[in-house]
Write an enzyme that holds these catalytic residues in place. Structure first.
Site, short mmCIF file in Angstrom:
data_model
loop_
_atom_site.label_atom_id
_atom_site.label_comp_id
_atom_site.label_asym_id
_atom_site.label_seq_id
_atom_site.Cartn_x
_atom_site.Cartn_y
_atom_site.Cartn_z
N GLU A 298 0.78 -1.23 0.00
CA GLU A 298 0.00 0.00 0.00
C GLU A 298 0.82 1.29 0.00
O GLU A 298 0.52 2.22 0.75
CB GLU A 298 -0.92 -0.03 1.22
CG GLU A 298 -0.23 0.05 2.60
CD GLU A 298 0.21 -1.28 3.19
OE1 GLU A 298 0.41 -2.24 2.43
OE2 GLU A 298 0.34 -1.36 4.43
N HIS A 322 -8.09 -4.09 -1.03
CA HIS A 322 -7.32 -4.16 0.20
C HIS A 322 -6.28 -3.03 0.27
O HIS A 322 -6.22 -2.27 1.25
CB HIS A 322 -6.63 -5.52 0.30
CG HIS A 322 -5.77 -5.70 1.50
ND1 HIS A 322 -6.19 -6.33 2.64
CD2 HIS A 322 -4.50 -5.30 1.75
CE1 HIS A 322 -5.23 -6.31 3.54
NE2 HIS A 322 -4.18 -5.70 3.02
N GLU A 323 -5.47 -2.90 -0.77
CA GLU A 323 -4.41 -1.87 -0.73
C GLU A 323 -5.00 -0.47 -0.71
O GLU A 323 -4.49 0.42 -0.02
CB GLU A 323 -3.44 -2.04 -1.91
CG GLU A 323 -2.81 -3.43 -2.06
CD GLU A 323 -2.25 -4.02 -0.77
OE1 GLU A 323 -1.85 -3.26 0.14
OE2 GLU A 323 -2.23 -5.27 -0.66
N HIS A 326 -6.05 0.52 2.75
CA HIS A 326 -4.94 0.99 3.60
C HIS A 326 -4.77 2.51 3.54
O HIS A 326 -4.12 3.09 4.41
CB HIS A 326 -3.62 0.35 3.16
CG HIS A 326 -3.33 -0.99 3.77
ND1 HIS A 326 -3.28 -1.18 5.13
CD2 HIS A 326 -3.02 -2.19 3.20
CE1 HIS A 326 -2.95 -2.46 5.37
NE2 HIS A 326 -2.81 -3.09 4.23
N GLU A 345 -3.67 -4.35 9.49
CA GLU A 345 -4.15 -5.37 8.55
C GLU A 345 -5.57 -5.87 8.86
O GLU A 345 -6.35 -6.12 7.94
CB GLU A 345 -3.17 -6.53 8.48
CG GLU A 345 -1.80 -6.15 7.91
CD GLU A 345 -1.85 -5.60 6.49
OE1 GLU A 345 -2.88 -5.77 5.80
OE2 GLU A 345 -0.85 -4.99 6.07
N ASP A 400 9.03 -9.96 9.79
CA ASP A 400 8.71 -10.73 8.57
C ASP A 400 8.49 -12.21 8.87
O ASP A 400 7.67 -12.87 8.25
CB ASP A 400 9.85 -10.65 7.56
CG ASP A 400 9.87 -9.31 6.83
OD1 ASP A 400 8.84 -8.61 6.87
OD2 ASP A 400 10.92 -8.99 6.25
N TYR A 408 -4.51 -10.40 10.15
CA TYR A 408 -5.43 -10.10 9.06
C TYR A 408 -6.85 -10.55 9.37
O TYR A 408 -7.79 -9.77 9.38
CB TYR A 408 -4.97 -10.81 7.78
CG TYR A 408 -3.76 -10.21 7.12
CD1 TYR A 408 -3.89 -9.39 6.01
CD2 TYR A 408 -2.48 -10.45 7.61
CE1 TYR A 408 -2.78 -8.84 5.38
CE2 TYR A 408 -1.36 -9.89 6.99
CZ TYR A 408 -1.53 -9.09 5.88
OH TYR A 408 -0.43 -8.53 5.28
N1 BES Z 1 1.09 -4.37 3.74
C1 BES Z 1 0.83 -5.67 3.25
C2 BES Z 1 2.05 -6.38 2.74
C3 BES Z 1 3.16 -6.54 3.77
C4 BES Z 1 2.89 -6.85 5.08
C5 BES Z 1 4.47 -6.39 3.39
C6 BES Z 1 3.93 -6.98 6.00
C7 BES Z 1 5.50 -6.53 4.30
C8 BES Z 1 5.23 -6.83 5.62
C9 BES Z 1 -0.23 -5.64 2.15
O1 BES Z 1 -1.22 -4.70 2.37
C10 BES Z 1 -0.91 -6.99 2.15
O2 BES Z 1 -1.47 -7.34 3.15
N2 BES Z 1 -0.85 -7.71 1.03
C11 BES Z 1 -1.47 -9.01 0.89
C12 BES Z 1 -2.73 -8.93 0.08
C13 BES Z 1 -3.98 -8.82 0.86
C14 BES Z 1 -5.19 -8.92 -0.05
C15 BES Z 1 -4.13 -9.75 2.02
C16 BES Z 1 -0.52 -9.91 0.14
O3 BES Z 1 0.51 -9.43 -0.32
O4 BES Z 1 -0.81 -11.07 0.00
ZN ZN Z 2 -2.50 -5.18 3.99
#
Ligand code: BES
Ligand code: ZN
Length: 637
Positions: A298, A322-323, A326, A345, A400, A408
């Site tokens: 996002e 989703h993005e 955010h 999240e 990470d 989520y």
């Molecule tokens: N912000 C996250 C991606 C992220 C989280 C990157 C933690 C690094 C550390 C992004 O908004 C996200 O949640 N992406 C998901 C998609 C979503 C529809 C659940 C993904 O990448 O799968």
């Molecule tokens: Zn997210």
């Protein structure tokens, strides 16, 4: 605001509030621990970085960024002297300078401490009382954790190299020396020089024209946390979707992407109706090459996405919802530390579903919610209890590595239980009020719980039905957690069951109008063990191995590995060597690593695939194939 005078917490509160644009939320005794970010060496309560200016050269030959970061700093009254502490990882710092007026700089003494494997190296800069600007000349490492340098062969066009950043959670420090904590907000500006003919874009105001001079300037006037600073450089073209939205992508991809995401303006309007005006002016989307390790990221004004969303039928645009969501939950109101990640999240998954409901209808939203809940149940079956807690303990851990569905989906279910209990008439204004009240601030879990009590629960009999402490501080799900049910899915389930019981042939299942979500549910509803001939029957009837839909293909591959359906293995190898999305890699490699011959195959595939993976994905797969359970598997061989 009435902090308890005399306590250390109060002093911290006053200092902290004095540094930020608006008063921070009420901090109470003990709250300083909650607000302390143990993933950063920064000392923002003493000296806070308020603005970052980058002046960087993008060097594809050496795979490095080099140049100068100029930080504007604000010293707290109660810290008249003493150094500035910053986060860095694998940066080579050649000099530091300090200035009171931003024009005349004096050399400054600095030290780079030894590297911590998770946090990187603390950078200490000694600066006099009156210093307002700190200038750091530096070069990144070719293995910087937040940068991916792609060769032309790894792009769609095959002619030009590509670079992109991924700063969340704590990787901004690998390409910028700064206070890398989500509790610190900065505005930023940048001048980026690239090879001619390539375009640089950032999570900031972007140029939409056709010129490619190789010298670009950016401005991000709103204060954002460091994990949202982003840059990409490549052979990019722009295509407008509406007057305030559009897509950047490689030339061969941009038209398809604009078509796939054409509903984004409607999504924005839906989100604005629910949660108030979009505060970031433009909303553009950058489609990256397939190695991008996430579905989406996002970055403000410019969401980064994987090309695996381009299914051709808009079926995977939930990630865009989703993005986009955010832009309220996360980018306007931000988790103060990574312990509070669920505030980003969980809220975003909830908003994503509300947006999808408005744009695509309630049944689609409900199917997505049911799929999310299944995903959570599947993952929680194998999780240690401490990772089932929303307010997660991450001490000594890399954020990470602790990444799961819990923040989520459990987070979303918590908000949904509030919605179901109090009704939308009360819950929608509450949430809208929350975004308004805390705009451009970073919040802890405690801050939210207090706000929830004060503004929704207090004095209401219905509040008894919400076990807040259990939701936030205990593992598992409360007994009365919402259970999304989709009527459409019931029909799909009964088809899967009848096929499994041998009552109907695969070809005879009435699948003609099935959406992607129904296919996904069908695949998940199949029995875990299937004979090879049964797998082949499904594949003949529905061509799963040849599916061009990344989600369907991924679910099928998982089943194929579990049942050793070898006919799908060439496709599996092709998938794993071309796509770097961690959500797919992690379960597929984990499933392969469960048997000795699977582990061997996984390692062979990984050897070919690894040069194309992002450092974040490499870390994840290394852990699966070369540490813990996987190495036990290897020992048995
Ligand atoms: N912000 C996250 C991606 C992220 C989280 C990157 C933690 C690094 C550390 C992004 O908004 C996200 O949640 N992406 C998901 C998609 C979503 C529809 C659940 C993904 O990448 O799968
Ligand atoms: Zn997210």
């Amino acid at each position: 605001m009435s902090p308890t005078i005399g306590t250390l917490a109060a002093v911290v509160a006053i200092l902290y509030a004095g540094c930020s644009r608006r008063p921070a939320v009420n901090l109470q005794a003990g709250a300083e621990d909650e607000r302390h970010d143990y993933h950063s060496y920064g000392n923002p309560h003493q000296i806070k970085v308020a603005h970052v200016h980058l002046n960087l050269d993008v060097n594809f030959e050496a795979s490095v960024l080099s140049g100068i970061a100029t930080l504007t700093v604000e010293r707290a009254r109660l810290y008249p002297e003493g150094p500035l502490f910053l986060d860095t990882r694998d940066l080579t710092i050649s000099s530091a300078g300090v200035s009171a007026d931003g024009t005349t700089y004096a050399q400054a003494r600095f030290e780079v401490a030894g590297a911590d494997p998770i946090l990187g190296s603390k950078l200490t800069i000694h600066l006099p009382h009156e210093a307002r600007f700190v200038r750091i000349a530096y070069t990144t490492s070719p293995k910087a954790s937040g940068l991916q340098w792609l060769t032309p062969a790894q792009t769609a066009g095959k002619k030009h190299p590509f670079l992109y950043t991924q700063s969340q959670a704590i990787h901004a420090r690998s390409w910028i020396p700064l206070q890398d904590s989500p509790g610190v907000r900065v505005s930023y500006s940048a001048r980026i020089r690239t090879p001619k003919h390539l375009l640089a874009v950032m999570s900031a105001e972007n140029q939409l024209g056709e010129e490619r001079p190789g010298d670009y300037s950016f401005r991000m006037p709103q204060p954002i946390p460091s994990y949202l600073i982003a840059l990409a450089v490549g052979d990019l073209k722009f295509r407008a979707i509406s007057s305030r939205t559009g897509v950047f992508a490689e030339p061969s991809v941009v038209r398809k992407a604009a078509k796939e995401f054409e509903d984004v303006e409607r999504m924005m309007q839906a989100a604005e109706e629910l949660y108030g005006p979009y505060r970031w002016e433009r909303y553009d989307i950058l489609v990256l090459p397939p190695s991008f390790p996430f579905g989406g990221m996002e970055n403000p004004r410019l969401t980064f996405v994987t090309p695996t969303l381009l299914a051709g039928d808009k079926s995977l645009v939930g990630v865009i919802a989703h993005e986009l969501a955010h832009s309220w939950s996360g980018n306007l109101v931000t988790n103060a530390t990574w312990r509070d990640f669920w505030l980003n999240e969980g809220f975003t998954v909830y908003l994503e579903q509300r947006i999808q409901e408005k744009v695509f209808g309630p049944e689609r939203a409900e199917m997505e919610a049911a799929l999310e809940k299944q995903g959570l149940d599947r993952e929680m079956a194998d999780l240690p209890e401490r990772d089932e807690i929303l307010h997660i303990d991450l001490k000594g851990r890399d954020p990470d590595a602790a990444f799961t569905e819990v923040p989520y989906v459990k987070g979303m279910l918590f908000l949904r239980s509030l919605e179901e209990t109090f009704g939308r008439e009360q819950f929608d204004p509450f949430l809208r009020g929350y975004f308004e009240r805390f705009t451009f601030q970073s919040l802890t879990t405690d801050d939210f719980v207090r706000y929830l009590n004060d503004n929704l629960l207090a004095g209401k009999a219905l509040a008894k039905r919400i076990p807040v402490k259990e939701w936030v501080y205990q593992p598992g799900l409360p007994a009365n957690a919402p259970k999304p049910v989709s009527q459409t899915f019931k029909r799909v389930e009964s088809a899967a069951n009848r096929w499994a019981a041998g009552q109907i042939a695969a070809r005879a299942i009435p699948t003609r109008d099935w959406t992607t979500q129904e296919w996904l549910h069908f695949l998940r509803a199949l029995p875990p063990q299937l004979e090879r001939s049964r797998m082949a029957e499904l594949d003949r009837a529905f061509q799963f191995t040849r599916s061009g839909n990344s989600e369907i293909l991924y679910e099928w591959m998982l089943i194929a590995v579990r049942n050793r359906y070898e006919a799908a293995y060439p496709r599996l190898e092709e998938f794993l060597t071309s796509v770097g999305r961690r959500k797919y890699l992690k379960p597929l490699y984990t499933e392969l690593a469960k048997s000795p011959d699977g582990l061997k195959r996984a390692r062979e595939i990984y050897q070919k695939a690894k040069p194309g993976y992002h450092p974040i994905a490499v870390a994840t797969v290394d852990q699966i194939l070369f540490e813990s359970r996987a190495s036990l598997g290897a020992a048995k061989q």
